[in-house]
Design a protein around this motif. Structure first.
Motif, PDB file in Angstrom:
ATOM      1  N   ASP A 124     -83.079  43.737  17.950  1.00  0.00           N
ATOM      2  CA  ASP A 124     -83.633  43.117  18.386  1.00  0.00           C
ATOM      3  C   ASP A 124     -83.654  43.360  19.835  1.00  0.00           C
ATOM      4  O   ASP A 124     -82.500  42.418  20.216  1.00  0.00           O
ATOM      5  CB  ASP A 124     -84.200  41.994  17.366  1.00  0.00           C
ATOM      6  CG  ASP A 124     -83.179  40.977  17.426  1.00  0.00           C
ATOM      7  OD1 ASP A 124     -83.001  40.409  18.625  1.00  0.00           O
ATOM      8  OD2 ASP A 124     -82.602  40.159  16.574  1.00  0.00           O
ATOM      9  N   PRO A 125     -84.497  41.857  20.463  1.00  0.00           N
ATOM     10  CA  PRO A 125     -84.754  41.959  22.518  1.00  0.00           C
ATOM     11  C   PRO A 125     -82.692  40.960  22.666  1.00  0.00           C
ATOM     12  O   PRO A 125     -82.116  40.952  23.673  1.00  0.00           O
ATOM     13  CB  PRO A 125     -85.506  41.296  23.060  1.00  0.00           C
ATOM     14  CG  PRO A 125     -86.641  42.266  21.857  1.00  0.00           C
ATOM     15  CD  PRO A 125     -85.563  42.359  20.517  1.00  0.00           C
ATOM     16  N   ARG A 126     -83.053  39.713  21.481  1.00  0.00           N
ATOM     17  CA  ARG A 126     -82.252  38.884  21.431  1.00  0.00           C
ATOM     18  C   ARG A 126     -81.210  39.601  21.521  1.00  0.00           C
ATOM     19  O   ARG A 126     -79.694  38.908  22.169  1.00  0.00           O
ATOM     20  CB  ARG A 126     -82.820  37.487  20.111  1.00  0.00           C
ATOM     21  CG  ARG A 126     -81.308  36.464  20.678  1.00  0.00           C
ATOM     22  CD  ARG A 126     -82.247  35.257  19.958  1.00  0.00           C
ATOM     23  NE  ARG A 126     -82.546  34.690  20.372  1.00  0.00           N
ATOM     24  CZ  ARG A 126     -83.137  33.869  21.376  1.00  0.00           C
ATOM     25  NH1 ARG A 126     -81.985  33.766  21.702  1.00  0.00           N
ATOM     26  NH2 ARG A 126     -83.946  33.163  21.433  1.00  0.00           N
ATOM     27  N   LYS A 127     -80.351  40.211  20.832  1.00  0.00           N
ATOM     28  CA  LYS A 127     -79.811  40.584  20.415  1.00  0.00           C
ATOM     29  C   LYS A 127     -78.848  41.292  21.394  1.00  0.00           C
ATOM     30  O   LYS A 127     -77.341  41.660  22.008  1.00  0.00           O
ATOM     31  CB  LYS A 127     -79.090  41.680  19.090  1.00  0.00           C
ATOM     32  CG  LYS A 127     -79.219  40.616  17.505  1.00  0.00           C
ATOM     33  CD  LYS A 127     -78.069  41.316  16.363  1.00  0.00           C
ATOM     34  CE  LYS A 127     -78.962  40.517  15.188  1.00  0.00           C
ATOM     35  NZ  LYS A 127     -77.875  39.720  15.190  1.00  0.00           N
ATOM     36  N   LYS A 128     -79.962  42.259  22.219  1.00  0.00           N
ATOM     37  CA  LYS A 128     -78.908  43.243  22.961  1.00  0.00           C
ATOM     38  C   LYS A 128     -78.038  41.717  23.952  1.00  0.00           C
ATOM     39  O   LYS A 128     -77.309  42.095  24.716  1.00  0.00           O
ATOM     40  CB  LYS A 128     -80.399  43.718  23.295  1.00  0.00           C
ATOM     41  CG  LYS A 128     -80.764  45.000  22.670  1.00  0.00           C
ATOM     42  CD  LYS A 128     -81.647  45.875  23.164  1.00  0.00           C
ATOM     43  CE  LYS A 128     -82.420  46.879  22.161  1.00  0.00           C
ATOM     44  NZ  LYS A 128     -83.555  47.829  22.907  1.00  0.00           N
ATOM     45  N   ARG A 152     -84.933  32.058  33.293  1.00  0.00           N
ATOM     46  CA  ARG A 152     -86.256  32.335  34.465  1.00  0.00           C
ATOM     47  C   ARG A 152     -86.993  33.859  34.156  1.00  0.00           C
ATOM     48  O   ARG A 152     -88.363  33.513  33.917  1.00  0.00           O
ATOM     49  CB  ARG A 152     -85.698  32.701  35.456  1.00  0.00           C
ATOM     50  CG  ARG A 152     -85.090  31.151  36.233  1.00  0.00           C
ATOM     51  CD  ARG A 152     -84.663  31.343  38.029  1.00  0.00           C
ATOM     52  NE  ARG A 152     -84.197  32.759  37.742  1.00  0.00           N
ATOM     53  CZ  ARG A 152     -83.012  32.506  38.362  1.00  0.00           C
ATOM     54  NH1 ARG A 152     -82.534  31.727  38.512  1.00  0.00           N
ATOM     55  NH2 ARG A 152     -82.695  33.797  38.987  1.00  0.00           N
ATOM     56  N   LEU A 153     -86.092  34.896  34.129  1.00  0.00           N
ATOM     57  CA  LEU A 153     -87.480  35.775  33.308  1.00  0.00           C
ATOM     58  C   LEU A 153     -88.025  35.772  31.981  1.00  0.00           C
ATOM     59  O   LEU A 153     -88.753  36.033  31.566  1.00  0.00           O
ATOM     60  CB  LEU A 153     -86.042  36.793  32.940  1.00  0.00           C
ATOM     61  CG  LEU A 153     -86.106  37.688  34.034  1.00  0.00           C
ATOM     62  CD1 LEU A 153     -84.722  39.147  34.010  1.00  0.00           C
ATOM     63  CD2 LEU A 153     -87.114  38.517  34.636  1.00  0.00           C
ATOM     64  N   LEU A 162     -89.716  42.451  27.055  1.00  0.00           N
ATOM     65  CA  LEU A 162     -89.562  42.823  28.372  1.00  0.00           C
ATOM     66  C   LEU A 162     -88.432  41.988  29.163  1.00  0.00           C
ATOM     67  O   LEU A 162     -88.043  42.429  30.417  1.00  0.00           O
ATOM     68  CB  LEU A 162     -90.889  41.361  29.406  1.00  0.00           C
ATOM     69  CG  LEU A 162     -91.850  42.838  28.473  1.00  0.00           C
ATOM     70  CD1 LEU A 162     -93.321  41.557  28.880  1.00  0.00           C
ATOM     71  CD2 LEU A 162     -92.497  43.398  28.763  1.00  0.00           C
ATOM     72  N   VAL A 163     -87.814  40.280  28.664  1.00  0.00           N
ATOM     73  CA  VAL A 163     -86.239  40.054  29.354  1.00  0.00           C
ATOM     74  C   VAL A 163     -85.602  41.386  29.640  1.00  0.00           C
ATOM     75  O   VAL A 163     -84.698  41.900  30.343  1.00  0.00           O
ATOM     76  CB  VAL A 163     -86.272  39.181  28.982  1.00  0.00           C
ATOM     77  CG1 VAL A 163     -84.315  38.945  29.467  1.00  0.00           C
ATOM     78  CG2 VAL A 163     -86.980  38.072  29.155  1.00  0.00           C
ATOM     79  N   ALA A 164     -85.031  42.334  27.972  1.00  0.00           N
ATOM     80  CA  ALA A 164     -84.510  43.125  27.924  1.00  0.00           C
ATOM     81  C   ALA A 164     -84.841  44.617  28.658  1.00  0.00           C
ATOM     82  O   ALA A 164     -83.484  45.218  29.686  1.00  0.00           O
ATOM     83  CB  ALA A 164     -84.026  43.370  26.694  1.00  0.00           C
ATOM     84  N   LYS A 166     -86.367  44.651  31.917  1.00  0.00           N
ATOM     85  CA  LYS A 166     -86.371  44.064  33.179  1.00  0.00           C
ATOM     86  C   LYS A 166     -84.428  44.037  33.437  1.00  0.00           C
ATOM     87  O   LYS A 166     -84.221  44.698  34.345  1.00  0.00           O
ATOM     88  CB  LYS A 166     -86.904  42.545  33.373  1.00  0.00           C
ATOM     89  CG  LYS A 166     -86.853  42.252  34.953  1.00  0.00           C
ATOM     90  CD  LYS A 166     -87.776  43.087  35.835  1.00  0.00           C
ATOM     91  CE  LYS A 166     -87.994  42.578  37.025  1.00  0.00           C
ATOM     92  NZ  LYS A 166     -88.203  43.835  38.153  1.00  0.00           N
ATOM     93  N   MET A 167     -84.078  43.341  32.787  1.00  0.00           N
ATOM     94  CA  MET A 167     -82.194  43.525  32.916  1.00  0.00           C
ATOM     95  C   MET A 167     -81.804  44.875  32.836  1.00  0.00           C
ATOM     96  O   MET A 167     -81.734  45.433  33.870  1.00  0.00           O
ATOM     97  CB  MET A 167     -81.293  42.952  31.647  1.00  0.00           C
ATOM     98  CG  MET A 167     -81.896  41.024  31.563  1.00  0.00           C
ATOM     99  SD  MET A 167     -80.838  40.490  32.850  1.00  0.00           S
ATOM    100  CE  MET A 167     -80.960  38.881  32.475  1.00  0.00           C
ATOM    101  N   GLU A 168     -82.519  45.873  31.585  1.00  0.00           N
ATOM    102  CA  GLU A 168     -81.799  47.355  31.529  1.00  0.00           C
ATOM    103  C   GLU A 168     -82.688  47.419  33.138  1.00  0.00           C
ATOM    104  O   GLU A 168     -81.565  48.976  34.093  1.00  0.00           O
ATOM    105  CB  GLU A 168     -82.659  47.919  30.674  1.00  0.00           C
ATOM    106  CG  GLU A 168     -82.794  49.304  30.956  1.00  0.00           C
ATOM    107  CD  GLU A 168     -83.419  49.908  29.682  1.00  0.00           C
ATOM    108  OE1 GLU A 168     -83.650  51.503  29.847  1.00  0.00           O
ATOM    109  OE2 GLU A 168     -84.071  49.851  29.177  1.00  0.00           O
ATOM    110  N   GLN A 169     -83.364  47.964  33.782  1.00  0.00           N
ATOM    111  CA  GLN A 169     -84.108  47.752  35.188  1.00  0.00           C
ATOM    112  C   GLN A 169     -83.551  47.618  36.476  1.00  0.00           C
ATOM    113  O   GLN A 169     -83.164  48.535  36.861  1.00  0.00           O
ATOM    114  CB  GLN A 169     -85.529  47.643  34.865  1.00  0.00           C
ATOM    115  CG  GLN A 169     -85.941  48.368  36.705  1.00  0.00           C
ATOM    116  CD  GLN A 169     -87.402  47.716  36.734  1.00  0.00           C
ATOM    117  OE1 GLN A 169     -87.643  47.090  35.460  1.00  0.00           O
ATOM    118  NE2 GLN A 169     -88.096  48.083  37.812  1.00  0.00           N
TER     119      GLN A 169
END
Length: 187
Positions: A124-128, A152-153, A162-164, A166-169
């Motif tokens: 899940d995104p939180r674990k990532k 902030r994100l 979406l935060v995960a 954006k971080m990947e990007q």
């Protein structure tokens, strides 16, 4: 036998059966085939001229059952029956010993162990994000800096996936720019 009762030396050694009688003459340069279940004697210099019917995988001895790992449908409970199970492969005799000589209960249980269904489930995104944070902190990034950017994100998008993304990007762009920067210039 020669005259006077002397035996002629043929240069052959003999194998013995269970009763201790010589049954098969074997020239001294011959060796026993190391393929599973073959046990023939052959000349290793002419291995390509042999025909070997053997098993692909080692024998399994589990509780009282004996069988070849490649032929699990043919089980035997007596040694003689086990040795009569015909090979499933055809090839040439080999003098190269196999790594695994036999298998036992541990091997059988390991091969048939239940597989976790959630091993391949995406995180899940939180674990990532937590794993990313731990990795960055381990190379010296301040945890507060990452937490501030993440916060902030998260406030801006309202969705951790979406935060995960954006971080990947961001990290992909940063790593890609390293390829085109001065780092790639020859020394």
């Amino acid at each position: 036998m020669l005259e006077g009762g002397a035996a002629r030396d043929t240069g052959c050694t003999f194998t013995m059966n269970a009763a201790g009688k010589n049954v098969v003459p074997r020239p001294p340069e011959h060796v026993r085939c190391k393929n599973f279940g073959c046990n023939k004697y052959f000349d290793p210099t002419r291995a390509d001229q042999t025909t070997c019917i053997h098993h692909k995988l080692p024998p399994v001895f589990h509780e009282t059952a004996k069988y070849w790992a490649c032929c699990p449908g043919q089980k035997a409970y007596d040694w003689e029956e086990f040795m009569k199970i015909p090979g499933c492969q055809r090839g040439h005799c080999s003098d190269v010993a196999k790594d695994k000589k036999f298998m036992g209960g541990c091997d059988v249980r390991e091969a048939n162990a239940p597989k976790r269904l959630d091993d391949d489930v995406p995180l899940d995104p939180r674990k990532k994000l937590e794993k990313l944070r731990a990795g960055l902190v381990s190379i010296g990034v301040e945890p507060d800096d990452f937490d501030r950017a993440w916060g902030r994100l998260s406030a801006k998008t309202g969705d951790l996936s979406l935060v995960a993304k954006k971080m990947e990007q961001i990290f992909t762009e940063a790593l890609t720019s390293l390829d085109t920067d001065e780092l790639n210039l020859p020394d």
